[in-house]
Design an enzyme around this catalytic site. Structure first.
Site, short mmCIF file in Angstrom:
data_model
loop_
_atom_site.label_atom_id
_atom_site.label_comp_id
_atom_site.label_asym_id
_atom_site.label_seq_id
_atom_site.Cartn_x
_atom_site.Cartn_y
_atom_site.Cartn_z
N SER A 189 31.77 45.72 31.55
CA SER A 189 31.85 46.91 32.27
C SER A 189 31.63 47.76 31.32
O SER A 189 30.62 47.05 29.69
CB SER A 189 33.42 46.90 32.11
OG SER A 189 33.75 48.84 31.48
N TYR A 201 41.93 45.15 28.28
CA TYR A 201 40.63 45.15 29.19
C TYR A 201 39.24 45.94 28.26
O TYR A 201 38.37 44.77 28.55
CB TYR A 201 40.40 46.44 29.86
CG TYR A 201 39.94 46.15 31.37
CD1 TYR A 201 39.67 45.19 32.60
CD2 TYR A 201 38.78 47.62 30.90
CE1 TYR A 201 39.20 45.97 33.64
CE2 TYR A 201 37.59 47.31 31.94
CZ TYR A 201 37.56 47.13 33.03
OH TYR A 201 36.83 47.05 34.16
P1 NAD Z 1 39.43 45.24 42.96
O1 NAD Z 1 40.89 44.97 42.74
O2 NAD Z 1 38.91 45.64 44.58
O3 NAD Z 1 38.80 43.86 42.04
C1 NAD Z 1 39.34 42.96 41.28
C2 NAD Z 1 39.14 41.73 42.11
O4 NAD Z 1 40.42 40.74 40.93
C3 NAD Z 1 40.70 41.48 43.81
O5 NAD Z 1 39.68 41.21 44.89
C4 NAD Z 1 41.79 40.58 43.12
O6 NAD Z 1 42.20 40.07 44.25
C5 NAD Z 1 40.73 39.62 42.29
N1 NAD Z 1 41.74 38.93 41.13
C6 NAD Z 1 42.15 39.56 40.07
N2 NAD Z 1 43.54 38.65 39.45
C7 NAD Z 1 42.72 37.85 39.50
C8 NAD Z 1 42.92 36.32 39.55
N3 NAD Z 1 44.01 36.48 38.29
N4 NAD Z 1 42.44 35.85 40.66
C9 NAD Z 1 41.65 35.34 41.37
N5 NAD Z 1 40.73 36.87 41.89
C10 NAD Z 1 42.08 37.55 40.70
O7 NAD Z 1 37.93 46.02 42.05
P2 NAD Z 1 36.85 46.07 41.50
O8 NAD Z 1 36.28 47.35 40.97
O9 NAD Z 1 35.65 45.79 42.31
O10 NAD Z 1 36.64 45.02 39.84
C11 NAD Z 1 35.51 44.36 40.27
C12 NAD Z 1 35.61 43.66 38.94
O11 NAD Z 1 34.65 44.89 38.66
C13 NAD Z 1 36.41 43.56 37.82
O12 NAD Z 1 36.09 42.70 37.20
C14 NAD Z 1 36.44 44.64 36.75
O13 NAD Z 1 36.79 45.35 35.73
C15 NAD Z 1 34.59 45.27 36.99
N6 NAD Z 1 34.72 46.67 36.67
C16 NAD Z 1 34.61 47.78 38.42
C17 NAD Z 1 34.84 49.04 37.48
C18 NAD Z 1 35.07 50.21 38.15
O14 NAD Z 1 34.69 51.31 38.19
N7 NAD Z 1 36.00 49.68 40.16
C19 NAD Z 1 33.89 49.07 36.48
C20 NAD Z 1 33.54 48.48 35.57
C21 NAD Z 1 33.78 47.32 35.62
#
Ligand code: NAD
Length: 265
Positions: A146, A159
């Protein structure tokens, strides 16, 4: 992109958001994809259907696991390897966040976030390394970090700490295993339209506030992040290791300096 056809890829948290887009993009490139999901089998099956529709002839499988549980991770790797034959690429994508003023964070909530976002990524990387080394084969580990690996995030301390830790996880593993032909890199997204951001996506006022801080004036689509993962896993990135590529619309460029307020002009 070169070198992804018939590669076997495990993506954690792949039933939604960026992980789902990554799984689909790898399939479009001709890779076979193991889709890890936490609980929602229906959502995971829908993701698997999209992956299969992305390109004829690729394989996919579902592997349920909570990445905060070591036994789950071991089973997930065993199942993915049994289904696909071997693994070439791990994408550590699963992640959670929980807003809370830092002085009010309960130890169990702090532990939960670090155990999914950082410890889980390490344990998955460790299993992937063991597999790559046992095969004597090259491999790729990619971390979904991130912008908050470098930008502090008040009220999201655990986080931000996890993502900062991921920076050193990426660099240390890259250095330690470079001589084995194992590359380790990360992607640092800014704001992406996914379920993790449900607090502002459908709220015009909150969304406007988010967009006003992004130099490019908009959040990313998950596909714009997934393409960076595909690039880093491909042979096009064969000499890149230990790096984080920020796909953030300029968020890491100190947006408050867009105007020259600091020099009085
Ligand atoms: P999201 O909530 O759709 O995806 C997160 C996924 O992780 C979900 O499918 C959830 O079921 C899974 N998950 C959560 N806990 C878990 C566990 N204990 N074991 C297995 N799976 C688990 O949101 P996203 O935005 O797609 O997030 C994905 C990644 O991207 C994350 O690591 C997040 O930190 C990173 N990220 C997202 C953003 C954003 O703005 N969306 C920005 C920077 C980083």
């Amino acid at each position: 992109m070169r070198g992804l056809e018939q590669k076997n890829v495990l993506v954690t948290g792949a039933s939604s958001g960026i992980g789902r887009a990554i799984a689909i993009r790898f399939a479009q490139e001709g890779a076979n994809v193991a889709i890890n999901f936490l609980k929602d089998r229906e959502e995971a099956e829908a993701a698997a259907r999209e992956v299969l529709a992305a390109r004829a002839g690729i394989k996919t499988c579902l592997v349920q696991a909570d990445v905060s549980r070591e036994d789950d991770i071991k089973d997930m790797f065993a199942n993915a390897i049994a289904e696909l034959g071997s693994l070439d690429v791990l994408v550590n994508n699963a992640g959670i966040q929980m807003p809370c003023p830092s002085h009010e964070i309960e130890a169990k909530d702090f532990d939960r976030i670090v155990s999914v976002d950082l410890r889980g990524a390490f344990l998955c990387a460790r299993e992937a390394l063991r597999h790559f080394l046992a095969r004597g084969a090259r491999g790729v580990i990619l971390n979904n970090s991130s912008v908050h690996q470098m930008i502090p995030k008040p009220k999201y301390l655990s986080y931000a700490i996890s993502k900062s830790g991921m920076d050193n996880l990426t660099k240390t593993l890259a250095l330690e295993y470079a001589a084995h032909g194992i590359r380790v890199n990360a992607v640092g997204p800014g704001a992406v339209v996914t379920p993790i951001n449900k607090a502002w996506i459908d709220n015009p006022k909150a969304r406007g506030e988010v967009e006003s801080h992004i130099p490019m004036g908009r959040p990313a689509a998950p596909e714009e992040i997934a393409s960076v993962f595909a690039f880093l896993a491909s042979d096009e990135a064969s000499y890149i290791t230990g790096q984080t590529i920020f796909a953030c619309g300029g968020l890491t460029l100190y947006p408050e300096f867009r105007t020259a307020w600091a020099s009085g002009e």
